[in-house]
Scaffold this active site. Structure first.
Site, PDB file in Angstrom:
ATOM      1  N   LYS A 138      -4.682   7.781  20.526  1.00 27.06           N
ATOM      2  CA  LYS A 138      -4.840   8.302  19.159  1.00 27.06           C
ATOM      3  C   LYS A 138      -6.300   8.207  18.728  1.00 27.06           C
ATOM      4  CE  LYS A 138      -2.936   9.540  15.098  1.00 27.06           C
ATOM      5  NZ  LYS A 138      -2.228   8.815  14.089  1.00 27.06           N
TER       6      LYS A 138
ATOM      7  N   GLU B 215     -12.452   6.320   7.375  1.00 22.73           N
ATOM      8  CA  GLU B 215     -12.066   5.273   8.328  1.00 22.73           C
ATOM      9  C   GLU B 215     -12.983   5.276   9.563  1.00 22.73           C
ATOM     10  OE1 GLU B 215      -7.446   4.364   7.807  1.00 22.73           O
ATOM     11  OE2 GLU B 215      -7.745   6.501   8.167  1.00 22.73           O
TER      12      GLU B 215
ATOM     13  N   GLY C 244       0.828  -1.215   0.000  1.00 16.70           N
ATOM     14  CA  GLY C 244       0.000   0.000   0.000  1.00 16.70           C
ATOM     15  C   GLY C 244       0.853   1.251   0.000  1.00 16.70           C
TER      16      GLY C 244
HETATM   17  N1  NAP Z   1      -1.157  10.684   5.148  1.00 22.12           N
HETATM   18  C1  NAP Z   1      -0.838  11.029   6.395  1.00 22.12           C
HETATM   19  O1  NAP Z   1      -0.275  12.111   6.633  1.00 22.12           O
HETATM   20  C2  NAP Z   1      -1.144  10.097   7.542  1.00 22.12           C
HETATM   21  C3  NAP Z   1      -0.591  10.381   8.793  1.00 22.12           C
HETATM   22  C4  NAP Z   1      -0.804   9.508   9.855  1.00 22.12           C
HETATM   23  C5  NAP Z   1      -1.568   8.376   9.663  1.00 22.12           C
HETATM   24  N2  NAP Z   1      -2.122   8.130   8.442  1.00 22.12           N
HETATM   25  C6  NAP Z   1      -2.897   6.897   8.289  1.00 22.12           C
HETATM   26  O2  NAP Z   1      -2.104   5.983   7.528  1.00 22.12           O
HETATM   27  C7  NAP Z   1      -2.945   5.155   6.717  1.00 22.12           C
HETATM   28  C8  NAP Z   1      -2.568   5.334   5.264  1.00 22.12           C
HETATM   29  O3  NAP Z   1      -2.840   6.680   4.913  1.00 22.12           O
HETATM   30  P1  NAP Z   1      -2.370   7.324   3.549  1.00 22.12           P
HETATM   31  O4  NAP Z   1      -2.629   8.782   3.668  1.00 22.12           O
HETATM   32  O5  NAP Z   1      -1.029   6.840   3.190  1.00 22.12           O
HETATM   33  O6  NAP Z   1      -3.480   6.711   2.571  1.00 22.12           O
HETATM   34  P2  NAP Z   1      -3.339   6.470   1.009  1.00 22.12           P
HETATM   35  O7  NAP Z   1      -2.480   7.513   0.407  1.00 22.12           O
HETATM   36  O8  NAP Z   1      -4.723   6.265   0.489  1.00 22.12           O
HETATM   37  O9  NAP Z   1      -2.523   5.103   0.945  1.00 22.12           O
HETATM   38  C9  NAP Z   1      -3.119   3.836   0.941  1.00 22.12           C
HETATM   39  C10 NAP Z   1      -2.544   3.133  -0.249  1.00 22.12           C
HETATM   40  O10 NAP Z   1      -2.921   1.769  -0.204  1.00 22.12           O
HETATM   41  C11 NAP Z   1      -3.188   1.352  -1.527  1.00 22.12           C
HETATM   42  N3  NAP Z   1      -4.022   0.149  -1.522  1.00 22.12           N
HETATM   43  C12 NAP Z   1      -5.321   0.032  -1.216  1.00 22.12           C
HETATM   44  N4  NAP Z   1      -5.725  -1.240  -1.343  1.00 22.12           N
HETATM   45  C13 NAP Z   1      -4.642  -1.940  -1.770  1.00 22.12           C
HETATM   46  C14 NAP Z   1      -4.423  -3.301  -2.100  1.00 22.12           C
HETATM   47  N5  NAP Z   1      -5.404  -4.198  -2.045  1.00 22.12           N
HETATM   48  N6  NAP Z   1      -3.187  -3.676  -2.484  1.00 22.12           N
HETATM   49  C15 NAP Z   1      -2.193  -2.776  -2.567  1.00 22.12           C
HETATM   50  N7  NAP Z   1      -2.331  -1.465  -2.276  1.00 22.12           N
HETATM   51  C16 NAP Z   1      -3.549  -1.064  -1.875  1.00 22.12           C
HETATM   52  C17 NAP Z   1      -3.903   2.543  -2.120  1.00 22.12           C
HETATM   53  O11 NAP Z   1      -3.875   2.460  -3.535  1.00 22.12           O
HETATM   54  P3  NAP Z   1      -5.140   2.964  -4.376  1.00 22.12           P
HETATM   55  O12 NAP Z   1      -5.304   4.397  -4.027  1.00 22.12           O
HETATM   56  O13 NAP Z   1      -4.706   2.683  -5.785  1.00 22.12           O
HETATM   57  O14 NAP Z   1      -6.279   2.106  -3.904  1.00 22.12           O
HETATM   58  C18 NAP Z   1      -3.051   3.682  -1.586  1.00 22.12           C
HETATM   59  O15 NAP Z   1      -1.953   3.931  -2.431  1.00 22.12           O
HETATM   60  C19 NAP Z   1      -4.381   5.616   7.033  1.00 22.12           C
HETATM   61  O16 NAP Z   1      -4.893   4.822   8.062  1.00 22.12           O
HETATM   62  C20 NAP Z   1      -4.200   7.040   7.525  1.00 22.12           C
HETATM   63  O17 NAP Z   1      -5.258   7.466   8.361  1.00 22.12           O
HETATM   64  C21 NAP Z   1      -1.917   8.956   7.364  1.00 22.12           C
END
Ligand code: NAP
Length: 296
Positions: free
Chosen positions: A175, A257, A7
């Site tokens: 959190k 979420e 991911g």
């Molecule tokens: N971004 C931040 O600043 C931040 C900070 C702290 C915590 N978080 C937490 O961290 C987690 C991830 O956040 P994020 O912002 O990184 O989200 P994101 O950018 O949406 O990353 C998730 C990734 O997983 C991929 N994915 C989904 N289903 C998949 C599968 N079956 N196989 C392979 N890849 C898959 C998605 O691809 P597709 O889009 O192509 O489906 C996407 O690239 C969340 O729980 C978020 O709340 C984020």
């Protein structure tokens, strides 16, 4: 170490790049059928990562799962037969409960939970921005995972500050409490986190905090009402200019979420016979918003 990031979105790409720079053999497993994924971090040069390699997955010492909470089960299930039982599986996402669903399928593996306050944003498939420096906590989910404290040093070397905790449940509940207070309200009101400091949100925030605190205490999380209120107030102040992740998910009409944040709280409240009408109303409101997209 041989590390696979499942991911590579915003958070996953940040860690993939940083772990690679720290000298590890990093590959990714994205949802796109491409042999390689090129990634730039901020102004640094692009690095190429092998994508969707079953061979590298089979050899992985660490599988870092950075999909969103509601994507965990669907992402990991088809890969389980390729994961060696010595591979440490690290789950890094917001919310609670997702790992409980997949843990029985990975019962021979060391399982580790992680929570991070680093900020990351992916403006395009090949670029990731490290938007805010934060902290990461790792801790064991099962007994084999609890023996992997050395991993905190590996992660810290790649992206400080990262520490091991013997009680990751405490960190995750704290959190979750902050997310319950800030995320649904900012998503429904479509406002910045800092707007919640305004007078007219105080009654609602107090009700949310009251209910969350009762549930946390029933879950034996050592917290007082005053501590929780102070933490929430501090986070609202420190992140005043930010839009919460749920705000952005609602803005872009992406599934939120909520089931793993307020939804998890409500399941726990029910188990302990605690009434949580304010959180229930926020949950219902977000679900109504999500359902309105699928119907339109
Ligand atoms: N971004 C931040 O600043 C931040 C900070 C702290 C915590 N978080 C937490 O961290 C987690 C991830 O956040 P994020 O912002 O990184 O989200 P994101 O950018 O949406 O990353 C998730 C990734 O997983 C991929 N994915 C989904 N289903 C998949 C599968 N079956 N196989 C392979 N890849 C898959 C998605 O691809 P597709 O889009 O192509 O489906 C996407 O690239 C969340 O729980 C978020 O709340 C984020």
């Amino acid at each position: 170490m041989n590390i696979v990031v499942l991911g590579p979105g915003a958070v996953g790409s940040l860690w993939a790049y940083k772990l690679n720079l720290a000298g590890h053999n990093v590959s990714v497993y994205s949802s796109q059928n491409l042999p390689n994924l090129s990634l730039e971090l901020d102004e640094q040069p692009a690095l190429s990562f092998v994508n969707q390699s079953i061979e590298l997955l089979t050899k992985a010492d660490v599988l870092l799962v950075t999909v969103k909470a509601w994507q965990v089960e669907a992402a990991i299930e088809p890969l389980i037969k390729h994961i060696d039982e010595r591979c440490i599986v690290v789950f890094m996402h917001n919310g609670m409960g997702a790992v409980d669903t997949v843990a029985p399928l990975l019962d021979r593996n060391p399982l580790v939970l992680a929570t991070t306050t680093h900020g990351a944003y992916k403006p395009s498939r090949e670029k990731v921005l490290h938007t805010g420096h934060g902290n990461t906590l790792l801790g064991g989910y099962n007994s084999k995972g609890s023996r992997c404290d050395f991993l905190a040093e590996v992660f810290n070397h790649a992206l400080a500050n990262c520490q091991w905790t013997e009680n990751i449940n405490l960190a995750l509940w704290n959190k979750l409490a902050i997310n319950c207070a800030i995320n649904p309200l900012t998503a429904i009101e479509q406002c910045r986190n800092g707007d919640l400091a305004k007078e007219h949100y105080q009654e609602k925030l107090n009700q949310i905090i009251d209910e969350v605190c009762q549930v946390m205490r029933a879950e034996k999380v050592p917290i007082t009402r005053e501590q929780l209120e102070e933490t929430v107030t501090q986070v609202i102040k420190a992140t005043a200019e930010n839009y919460s992740s749920m705000h952005q998910d609602v803005f872009y009409q992406r599934k939120t979420e909520i089931d793993f944040i307020t939804g998890y709280l409500l399941v726990s409240a029910k188990r302990h016979n605690i009434s949580a009408p304010t959180n229930q109303a926020l949950y219902d409101n977000i679900k109504t918003i999500e359902n309105s997209w699928t119907q339109s």
